[in-house]
Scaffold this motif. Structure first.
Motif, short mmCIF file in Angstrom:
data_model
loop_
_atom_site.label_atom_id
_atom_site.label_comp_id
_atom_site.label_asym_id
_atom_site.label_seq_id
_atom_site.Cartn_x
_atom_site.Cartn_y
_atom_site.Cartn_z
N LYS A 156 0.83 -1.22 0.00
CA LYS A 156 0.00 0.00 0.00
C LYS A 156 0.86 1.26 0.00
CE LYS A 156 -4.28 -1.80 1.99
NZ LYS A 156 -5.14 -1.29 0.90
N LEU A 157 1.96 1.24 0.75
CA LEU A 157 2.87 2.39 0.76
C LEU A 157 3.45 2.63 -0.64
CD1 LEU A 157 4.80 1.73 4.10
CD2 LEU A 157 3.18 3.59 3.68
N GLN A 158 3.85 1.54 -1.29
CA GLN A 158 4.42 1.65 -2.62
C GLN A 158 3.39 2.13 -3.64
OE1 GLN A 158 5.91 -2.33 -3.07
NE2 GLN A 158 7.53 -2.02 -1.56
N ASN A 159 2.16 1.64 -3.53
CA ASN A 159 1.11 2.09 -4.43
C ASN A 159 0.85 3.59 -4.28
OD1 ASN A 159 0.41 -0.21 -5.90
ND2 ASN A 159 -0.92 -0.98 -4.28
N ARG A 160 0.83 4.05 -3.03
CA ARG A 160 0.63 5.48 -2.78
C ARG A 160 1.76 6.30 -3.41
NH1 ARG A 160 -2.14 7.19 1.93
NH2 ARG A 160 -4.08 5.99 2.15
N ALA A 161 3.00 5.86 -3.18
CA ALA A 161 4.15 6.59 -3.72
C ALA A 161 4.14 6.58 -5.25
CB ALA A 161 5.45 5.98 -3.19
N ASP A 167 8.38 5.84 -8.43
CA ASP A 167 8.32 4.42 -8.76
C ASP A 167 9.29 4.13 -9.89
OD1 ASP A 167 7.47 1.78 -8.66
OD2 ASP A 167 5.68 2.12 -9.87
N TRP A 168 9.86 2.93 -9.91
CA TRP A 168 10.66 2.53 -11.05
C TRP A 168 9.76 2.29 -12.25
CZ3 TRP A 168 12.68 -0.26 -6.52
CH2 TRP A 168 13.97 0.17 -6.15
N PRO A 169 10.12 2.80 -13.41
CA PRO A 169 9.26 2.61 -14.58
C PRO A 169 9.28 1.20 -15.15
CG PRO A 169 11.22 3.86 -15.17
CD PRO A 169 11.24 3.71 -13.68
N GLU A 170 10.35 0.45 -14.89
CA GLU A 170 10.50 -0.88 -15.47
C GLU A 170 10.73 -1.93 -14.39
OE1 GLU A 170 10.06 -1.43 -18.61
OE2 GLU A 170 10.01 0.66 -19.28
N THR A 171 10.17 -3.13 -14.62
CA THR A 171 10.36 -4.23 -13.68
C THR A 171 11.83 -4.61 -13.57
OG1 THR A 171 8.16 -5.08 -14.21
CG2 THR A 171 9.69 -6.62 -13.17
N ALA A 172 12.57 -4.48 -14.68
CA ALA A 172 13.99 -4.84 -14.67
C ALA A 172 14.76 -4.06 -13.62
CB ALA A 172 14.60 -4.60 -16.06
N GLN A 173 14.37 -2.81 -13.39
CA GLN A 173 15.05 -1.99 -12.39
C GLN A 173 14.78 -2.50 -10.97
OE1 GLN A 173 13.12 1.47 -14.20
NE2 GLN A 173 15.11 2.48 -14.16
N VAL A 174 13.60 -3.03 -10.76
CA VAL A 174 13.27 -3.62 -9.45
C VAL A 174 14.09 -4.89 -9.24
CG1 VAL A 174 11.41 -4.34 -7.92
CG2 VAL A 174 10.93 -2.73 -9.75
N LEU A 211 8.56 -5.83 -6.29
CA LEU A 211 8.63 -6.68 -7.48
C LEU A 211 7.29 -7.35 -7.74
CD1 LEU A 211 10.22 -8.03 -9.75
CD2 LEU A 211 10.96 -9.78 -8.10
N ALA A 212 6.66 -7.86 -6.68
CA ALA A 212 5.34 -8.48 -6.81
C ALA A 212 4.34 -7.48 -7.39
CB ALA A 212 4.86 -9.01 -5.46
N ARG A 213 4.39 -6.25 -6.88
CA ARG A 213 3.47 -5.22 -7.37
C ARG A 213 3.68 -4.96 -8.86
NH1 ARG A 213 3.72 0.28 -7.97
NH2 ARG A 213 5.86 0.31 -7.21
N HIS A 214 4.94 -4.86 -9.28
CA HIS A 214 5.23 -4.61 -10.69
C HIS A 214 4.77 -5.76 -11.58
CE1 HIS A 214 7.64 -0.87 -11.28
NE2 HIS A 214 7.66 -0.93 -9.96
N LEU A 215 4.76 -6.97 -11.03
CA LEU A 215 4.33 -8.14 -11.80
C LEU A 215 2.84 -8.43 -11.65
CD1 LEU A 215 7.38 -10.48 -11.08
CD2 LEU A 215 6.89 -9.25 -13.21
N GLY A 216 2.13 -7.55 -10.92
CA GLY A 216 0.69 -7.73 -10.76
C GLY A 216 0.32 -8.85 -9.81
#
Length: 270
Positions: A156-161, A167-174, A211-216
């Motif tokens: 939730k904190l990451q979603n808010r930010a 946020d990193w624009p690409e999953t590769a950066q995570v 990472l989980a968030r970026h991957l849905g």
């Protein structure tokens, strides 16, 4: 007139009266009387998890009882609040009703229902943001409950930010950050104290949630799924050991690891 406490069809009024009597300082239950918001809060969290567990297992015959346990927690907190002159269970219900009506103007107001689920989610977040502003919660991360499970709160904190562009624009950066944090822990584990290691582990878990968030993927759900898988496979290891006349403490890692691999292979073949 029959006592509502003993009316099997008394519904919510019956439960409210039962709770009132349990807390009666003269005739109630000593344990219930001495409870506070703080002492009951862990039970509330536990009951919510048991509801989620019944749903996860599709144990529909258990769900009614688990929902009842969770409802009782709300009634318990409301009774304590009523005793302190804060609010009662009816005000709790009214507050929730007001909130739902305000957040669904396309159902209870004059807004059109002709909108996508994505647009409704966007509108919902805008309404919640306005509610936070009305409570003087002006910072981006204000209002994210401290009592949430840590992985869920991280999400939730990451979603808010992310909503404000942090946020990193690409999953590769995570993924790169995940590797970086893991290497930092590996390099420093022999010279760090317990608190520092705990801090590094926290960083690693926080990036895993990101990472989980970026991957849905919901990280709480993913970890619950893995917990269930571990439990299932370890139970099979114990069953196989029992067939050999052994317990885990009578075995060794090599034998149990081989049985684990066998259990894993059987699952995949099924």
């Amino acid at each position: 007139m029959n006592d509502i406490v003993h009316d099997p069809h008394g519904g919510l009024p019956r439960l409210i009266e039962i709770m009132r009597r349990l807390r009666d300082p003269k005739t109630g239950c000593p344990w219930d009387i001495e409870q506070t918001f703080a002492t009951i809060a862990p039970y509330t969290i536990e009951e919510a998890h048991e509801v989620a567990d019944a749903i996860e297992r599709q144990a529909w015959d258990e769900l009614k009882g688990e929902l009842g346990d969770l409802l009782f927690q709300s009634v318990f907190h409301a009774q304590m609040a009523s005793e302190q002159g804060l609010f009662d269970i009816h005000e709790v219900a009214d507050t929730m009703s007001d909130k739902m009506v305000a957040r669904h103007p396309h159902v209870f107001g004059d807004e059109s229902r002709d909108k996508s689920a994505a647009q409704q989610t966007k509108d919902w977040e805008a309404i919640k943001a306005a509610e936070r502003a009305a409570r003087a919660e002006t910072r981006t991360l204000d209002g994210v409950a401290l009592g949430l499970p840590a992985l869920l709160r991280a999400l939730k904190l990451q979603n808010r930010a992310a909503r404000v562009g942090f946020d990193w624009p690409e999953t590769a950066q995570v993924l790169d950050k995940l590797v970086e944090e893991a290497r930092e822990l590996e390099a420093a584990r022999d010279r760090l104290g317990h608190d520092e290691i705990e801090d590094e582990i926290g960083d690693l878990l926080f990036v895993m949630a990101n990472l989980a968030r970026h991957l849905g993927v919901d990280p709480e759900k993913a970890l619950r799924r893995t917990n269930a898988k571990f439990t299932r496979r370890f139970n099979q290891v114990e069953d196989d050991l029992r067939a050999r006349g052994k317990r885990p403490q009578d075995s060794d890692l090599a034998e149990m690891d081989a049985l684990w691999d066998a259990a894993k292979a059987r699952e995949k073949s099924d």
